[in-house]
Each structure stands twice: as structure tokens, then as C-alpha cells.
Design a protein around this motif. Structure first.
Motif, mmCIF file in Angstrom:
data_model
loop_
_atom_site.group_PDB
_atom_site.id
_atom_site.type_symbol
_atom_site.label_atom_id
_atom_site.label_comp_id
_atom_site.label_asym_id
_atom_site.label_seq_id
_atom_site.Cartn_x
_atom_site.Cartn_y
_atom_site.Cartn_z
ATOM 1 N N GLY A 8 6.414 38.887 -29.175
ATOM 2 C CA GLY A 8 5.745 36.824 -28.202
ATOM 3 C C GLY A 8 4.550 37.420 -27.662
ATOM 4 N N GLU A 9 4.325 36.479 -27.013
ATOM 5 C CA GLU A 9 2.658 36.126 -25.999
ATOM 6 C C GLU A 9 2.826 37.445 -24.883
ATOM 7 N N LEU A 10 1.947 38.323 -24.840
ATOM 8 C CA LEU A 10 2.187 39.626 -24.262
ATOM 9 C C LEU A 10 1.304 39.392 -22.813
ATOM 10 N N GLU A 11 1.204 38.188 -22.279
ATOM 11 C CA GLU A 11 0.883 37.826 -20.909
ATOM 12 C C GLU A 11 2.300 37.457 -20.534
ATOM 13 N N GLN A 12 3.737 37.510 -21.282
ATOM 14 C CA GLN A 12 5.125 37.504 -21.082
ATOM 15 C C GLN A 12 5.845 38.899 -21.266
ATOM 16 N N SER A 13 5.349 39.607 -21.715
ATOM 17 C CA SER A 13 5.970 40.901 -21.925
ATOM 18 C C SER A 13 5.529 42.287 -20.929
ATOM 19 N N VAL A 14 6.995 42.158 -20.085
ATOM 20 C CA VAL A 14 7.693 42.886 -18.830
ATOM 21 C C VAL A 14 6.324 44.088 -19.457
ATOM 22 N N LYS A 19 2.275 48.686 -18.781
ATOM 23 C CA LYS A 19 1.199 49.031 -19.024
ATOM 24 C C LYS A 19 0.145 48.790 -18.455
ATOM 25 N N GLN A 20 -0.464 47.254 -18.154
ATOM 26 C CA GLN A 20 -1.220 47.141 -17.090
ATOM 27 C C GLN A 20 -1.443 47.815 -15.956
ATOM 28 N N ALA A 21 0.127 47.785 -14.954
ATOM 29 C CA ALA A 21 -0.622 48.557 -13.850
ATOM 30 C C ALA A 21 -0.714 49.658 -13.809
ATOM 31 N N GLN A 22 -0.256 50.257 -14.801
ATOM 32 C CA GLN A 22 -0.479 51.908 -15.180
ATOM 33 C C GLN A 22 -1.937 52.134 -15.282
ATOM 34 N N ALA A 23 -2.561 51.306 -16.719
ATOM 35 C CA ALA A 23 -3.832 51.408 -16.636
ATOM 36 C C ALA A 23 -5.068 51.336 -15.612
ATOM 37 N N ALA A 24 -4.150 50.506 -14.108
ATOM 38 C CA ALA A 24 -5.207 50.182 -13.495
ATOM 39 C C ALA A 24 -4.590 50.851 -12.631
ATOM 40 N N LEU A 25 -3.898 51.421 -11.978
ATOM 41 C CA LEU A 25 -3.308 52.414 -11.152
ATOM 42 C C LEU A 25 -3.790 53.851 -11.728
#
Length: 151
Positions: A8-14, A19-25
Motif C-alpha cells: 500500500g502507500e509507503l507513508e502508511q506502512s509501519v 526503516k525511516q526511523a532506523q535510518a535517521a537514528l
């Protein structure tokens, strides 16, 4: 493929947000560790050894989420810098128990403070209770997927 089968929509994918949180961290940790001349993997190795002296290469690799080969390079680099010691021969079996030197302990303290500042910044928008709940929810999610170990 049905809608239920697709992400589905990536922005809604947990998973995508995780993965965004992991990359930011990872990126923020890299930025605060760079002045200490440490990579995230090197920091993870020091942190693990600070808590569990004597860990083997395989145990460290699993704990730092890297391959045994990558951990061997990490260990060699940290040993060359005088931050840890490993015996030339294994006292028993094949595992070489690794320990931090006093220089390694000092580097770990500085790195741990730097990484903690990143965690504080990342989780500042959440209350203590929300942080606890997030951690507990993530632990449950991790436990729901069979463990895959890097080789």
C-alpha cells in the motif's frame, strides 16, 4: 495481487516508517560518533564489550547486527587502536574472548554519552510512558518474526 497482499502507500506502512526511523537514528549516531573516530558498528562493539566483557567475535557480530567477517574487521581496527585486547590463542575452544582496555573504556564513555544525546533528541516528543510503550510494542513485534542471523 489483491489490496490486502500489497504494502500500500509507503507513508502508511509501519515497516517503512520503522526503516525511516532506523535510518535517521543511524545517520544521527554516525554524525556524533565521527568526531570520536568511531563508526556505528565500532560503537556497538564497544558498548557490548562494556556490558559483557569476554564476548566472542560471533556473539559480538550477532549483537551488533553485522556479519562475523565484518565484526572481525571491526575488532582488528579497534585492537590496532589500543581500544580492546584479544588473546593470541583461545584459552579453550576457538573463540577469542575480547575485553576493553582502559582507553577503550574511556572512548566508550564518550561515545555512550553522545549516542544517548541522539536518543534523547529522537524521543523528546514522547512522554516517558509513551517511550516505554513504544519500546514494549517494538519488542513484541520483533518477537513475532523468527530471528534471522547475518552470516
Amino acid at each position: 495481487m489483491s489490496q490486502e497482499e500489497a504494502v500500500g502507500e509507503l507513508e502508511q506502512s509501519v515497516g517503512y516508517v520503522l526503516k525511516q526511523a532506523q535510518a535517521a537514528l543511524h545517520s544521527a549516531m554516525d554524525a556524533v560518533l565521527r568526531p570520536l573516530e568511531l563508526s556505528v558498528a565500532q560503537y556497538a562493539c564497544l558498548e557490548l564489550l562494556g556490558r559483557h566483557p569476554g564476548m566472542s567475535n560471533s556473539e559480538l557480530a550477532r549483537g551488533a547486527f553485522v556479519t562475523r567477517q565484518s565484526m572481525n574487521l571491526v575488532l582488528r581496527g579497534l585492537q590496532d587502536r589500543g581500544l580492546l585486547t584479544r588473546p593470541a590463542r583461545a584459552p579453550h575452544g576457538r573463540a577469542l574472548p575480547t575485553e576493553l582496555t582502559s582507553a577503550g573504556q574511556k572512548k566508550l564513555r564518550a561515545a555512550s554519552v553522545a549516542v544517548r544525546s541522539v536518543e534523547r533528541q529522537m524521543f523528546a516528543p514522547l512522554s516517558a510512558e509513551e517511550q516505554r510503550r513504544l519500546r514494549n510494542d517494538l519488542v513484541v513485534c520483533v518477537a513475532a518474526i523468527p530471528s534471522v542471523k547475518p552470516e
